[in-house]
Write an enzyme that holds these catalytic residues in place. Structure first.
Site, PDB file in Angstrom:
ATOM      1  N   GLY A 287       0.817  -1.206   0.000  1.00 28.34           N
ATOM      2  CA  GLY A 287       0.000   0.000   0.000  1.00 28.34           C
ATOM      3  C   GLY A 287       0.855   1.262   0.000  1.00 28.34           C
TER       4      GLY A 287
ATOM      5  CB  SER B 130      -0.320   4.424  -5.339  1.00 29.52           C
ATOM      6  OG  SER B 130       0.879   4.304  -6.032  1.00 29.52           O
TER       7      SER B 130
ATOM      8  CB  SER C  97      -0.185  -5.759  -7.286  1.00 27.32           C
ATOM      9  OG  SER C  97       0.170  -4.769  -8.206  1.00 27.32           O
TER      10      SER C  97
ATOM     11  CD  GLU D  38       8.228  -1.648  -6.543  1.00 24.76           C
ATOM     12  OE1 GLU D  38       7.943  -1.782  -5.343  1.00 24.76           O
ATOM     13  OE2 GLU D  38       7.661  -0.848  -7.298  1.00 24.76           O
TER      14      GLU D  38
ATOM     15  CB  SER E 257       5.514   7.157 -14.254  1.00 27.65           C
ATOM     16  OG  SER E 257       6.205   8.367 -14.018  1.00 27.65           O
TER      17      SER E 257
ATOM     18  CD  GLU F   2       6.111   9.767 -18.173  1.00 27.60           C
ATOM     19  OE1 GLU F   2       5.907   8.846 -17.340  1.00 27.60           O
ATOM     20  OE2 GLU F   2       5.647   9.738 -19.320  1.00 27.60           O
TER      21      GLU F   2
END
Lengths: 391, 321
Positions: free
Chosen positions: A133, A135, A167, A250, A371, A373
């Site tokens: 948990g 985001s 997820s 990750e 992301s 970016e």
């Protein structure tokens, strides 16, 4: 193989361990029950592949790569990487619970070995798995702006707020959450990592279907959920450090694991189209380029996994792994969509269904876990050391 | 694992960089490498030694016949013993191998030119001819400073040895060295782009503080890193793990793609300066293009890989943990 027969030499001899896995997957017909199986829902897929974990555990196989003190049989990240590679090469799925295990179990072992000893064996047996948990509706790439709040009240924290994009959120039994324990303005300083049981009163889960129709993620609501203070991972207000430790795994291991699976899917695509006449112009070159993307990704992430296993800190340069992963995932699934053509669009068999689901999921490669970016900005700031954007 | 530790690698890299910075006449280069104890470095770790040497050659935009040594090194047991110096005639796409090809630098008249020829049945063999059998013409097109020449001969040559797998081995070794050289060219070009965009200001800010510019440079960096990792993996892969010719081809495709990305981005972020003779950027662009084409360009090799895969090839994994 019985658990006791696992040679202790495998702790240091990854090649011998990998070789034994190859023999196991080719000789033991029990594994056929997990090959080429299509699942109608994500929930079914997670549960079914969790039973593969249980089977591996019974033979001691997936205990390599984890310390003996927490229920493993020793070895390091390379053993886990070899397991994912050999499963994929043998046409087997990498069990879904492994994805979050790679991300969450490493900080658990590092910061809370006691909790790890209690809980990791159940995860390794496929009896439970966790969600991550991070985001929130108002905090995606800008993680330090998250608002889900935990207030210390005696021996407990009281958590209120919500988390999004979790997820395996629909089936996870615990969630490792990054929550705000400091002032709203404290950014990354006022964050704490905490482990929350899904059956806690006040917690509710809303599965979120991707465009594929599959509940790959979930939104989780916390309405004054009481969590014992001994479920803090690391220290109060020390959550950012835990998150940064976690991100090494990750970025690195997730890239390797995804590359193993992608190579299996690449060959499945190749096998399917090689007998087709009339592939579109450029198909041959694109297959060659996609294969090259996958080998490069493997080369990169293998190097990073080796560094992790040597206990080297993997810093901002791991954003390269993430960028290459996203590029390879997008390239493979766009290729599949183009080469399968009408079959991708209108095919009614399981294979077509799976490619469509995977195509949608592949779009998340440039978004989840920071992301593309954000990854490019990390490289610009910390590796290339370019002048800052807001200087 | 490398036979050289990190400090040694850093030190050797710095020394080789100085050697190339000082200029690269063939004799100067050979002497300087000799003084560095280069033979020992190569013995300790041939893959790293080759990677350093060719990356630095690329960085310096130097040109030499060092690649000949890499190729000839693979042919020691195939060719008859050399009586004097030898040079390699590299195939040129579309030309008959053996009679037209590329020489990477100046040769003496009595230098033996080693070339690969193919008979009508597709059997490859090695030929030896004196350089005096060839006419040469400097290559001046896209990369006029490459120092390469196009060599032609009408003299028939007798095959001295069947090429067999030695052609694959020699070409693979050459492709890996060229991959390292392309990486060096790209690394230098990226440094130029970083320094230009960090120093030049528009709208009151450094160009490199604009996200659109930063992200292009980051993509170049990621591409270069992926080529480095692929090269190291190709060197490390044993033949039974898909090493050798297959891995070398994959690495060269990756390097070729990398130069395409880095040069496209590099030209863009330099603004119009990148198109001029006044900036060094054009030299990186043209050298990278020449190196990409040498022993097979990335587009052509990607098609070869795709063709083999569509033919049912089941290559080993190349990269293992």
């Amino acid at each position: 193989m019985s658990t006791t027969a696992a040679p202790v030499e495998w702790q240091t001899d990854v090649d011998a361990y990998a070789q034994a896995l190859r023999e196991l997957f080719s000789d033991d017909p029990a594994f056929d029950q997990w090959r080429g199986v299509h699942h109608a829902t994500t929930e079914d897929r997670v549960r079914a592949t969790a039973t593969l974990l249980g089977h591996l555990y019974a033979g001691g196989w997936n205990r390599f790569g984890w310390p003996e003190a927490v229920g493993g049989l020793g070895g390091d990240a390379r053993h886990r990487a070899a397991l994912y590679d050999e499963l994929s090469a043998a046409g087997l799925p990498v069990p879904d619970p492994c994805l979050l295990m790679e991300t969450l179990a490493n900080p658990l072992v590092h910061f809370e070995p006691g909790l790890a000893a209690e809980m990791l064996p159940r995860w390794l047996r496929g009896e439970e798995w966790w969600g991550q948990g991070f985001s929130e509706p108002e905090a995606g790439s800008d993680l330090a702006s998250l608002r889900c709040r935990a207030r210390l009240d005696g021996e407990n924290y009281v958590v209120s707020g919500s988390k999004l994009w979790m997820s395996s959120g629909a089936t996870a039994t615990r969630m490792m959450c990054l929550v705000r324990t400091g002032t709203p303005e404290s950014r990354h300083r006022g964050l704490t990592m905490i482990l929350i049981d899904v059956d806690s009163p006040g917690l509710s889960v809303r599965p979120v279907a991707l465009a594929s129709g599959l509940n790959e993620v979930a939104e989780v609501f916390f309405d004054d959920v009481v969590v014992p203070a001994d479920r803090v991972i690391g220290s109060h207000d020390g959550g950012w450090g835990v998150a940064m430790y976690l991100l090494q795994f990750e970025r690195a291991m997730y890239a390797w694991l995804a590359a193993c699976v992608a190579l299996r899917r690449f060959y499945e695509l190749r096998d399917r189209v090689m007998t087709n006449g009339g592939l579109p112009d450029g198909a041959t070159r694109r297959l060659g380029e996609c294969y090259t993307d996958l080998v490069s990704l493997r080369a990169r992430s293998a190097e990073t996994v080796r560094r992790l296993s040597a206990a080297e800190a993997v810093g901002p340069e791991a954003s390269v792994d993430k960028i290459l992963l996203a590029t390879a995932e997008i390239s493979l699934h766009d290729l599949a969509r183009d080469l399968l053509g009408d079959h991708f669009l209108t095919g009614t068999d399981d294979g077509a269904d799976e490619w469509r689901h995977d195509w949608w999921y592949s779009r998340s490669a440039t978004i989840l876990g920071g992301s593309s970016e954000v990854q490019r900005t990390i490289l610009a700031d910390h590796v290339l050391k370019l002048p800052k954007e807001n200087a | 694992m490398s036979g050289l530790d990190l400090d040694t690698i850093t030190e050797v890299t710095a020394s080789v960089r100085e050697v190339f910075a000082a200029g690269t006449g063939a004799a100067v280069l050979a002497k300087a490498l000799d003084e560095l104890g280069w033979t020992e470095v190569v013995e300790a770790d041939p893959a790293i030694a080759t990677t350093i040497l060719f990356s630095e050659q690329g960085r310096a935009l130097a040109s030499s016949r060092l690649l000949d040594d890499v190729v000839l090194n693979q042919l020691g047991s195939v060719l008859p013993a050399a009586s004097g110096s030898r040079a390699v005639l590299y195939p040129r796409t579309g030309a008959t191998p053996g009679t037209v090809g590329i020489l990477l630098g100046a040769v003496e008249d009595d230098t033996e030119i080693v070339s690969m020829a193919m008979d009508e049945n597709g059997n490859a063999s090695w030929c030896l001819r004196p350089a005096s059998d060839f006419t040469t013409e400097a290559i001046t097109g896209f990369d006029p400073t490459c120092g390469w020449s196009l060599a032609r001969t009408s003299t028939a040559a007798t095959a001295v040895a069947a090429a067999g797998t030695s052609w694959d081995d020699a070409r693979a070794a050459g492709r890996l060295a060229i991959t390292a050289e392309i990486i060096g060219v790209c690394a230098s070009a990226l440094e130029l782009a970083v320094s230009h965009t960090s120093a030049r200001h528009q709208y009151g800010r450094a160009l490199a503080s604009f996200q659109a510019v930063r992200h292009q440079l980051s993509e170049s960096h990621a591409a270069i890193e992926s080529a480095r990792n692929t090269l190291a993996a190709a060197y490390a892969a044993s033949p039974e793990h898909g090493g050798g010719a297959w891995a070398a081809k994959v690495a060269k495709v990756r390097a070729g793609q990398t130069q395409a990305i880095v040069m496209r981005r590099g030209i863009q972020v330099l603004g119009a300066m990148g198109l001029t003779l006044e900036s060094e950027m054009h030299r990186y662009v043209t050298r990278a293009a020449a190196l990409d084409a040498l022993l097979g360009g990335h587009a052509e090799l990607a098609v070869e890989i795709g063709t083999e895969l569509l033919g049912g090839a089941a290559p080993a994994r190349v990269v293992t943990i």
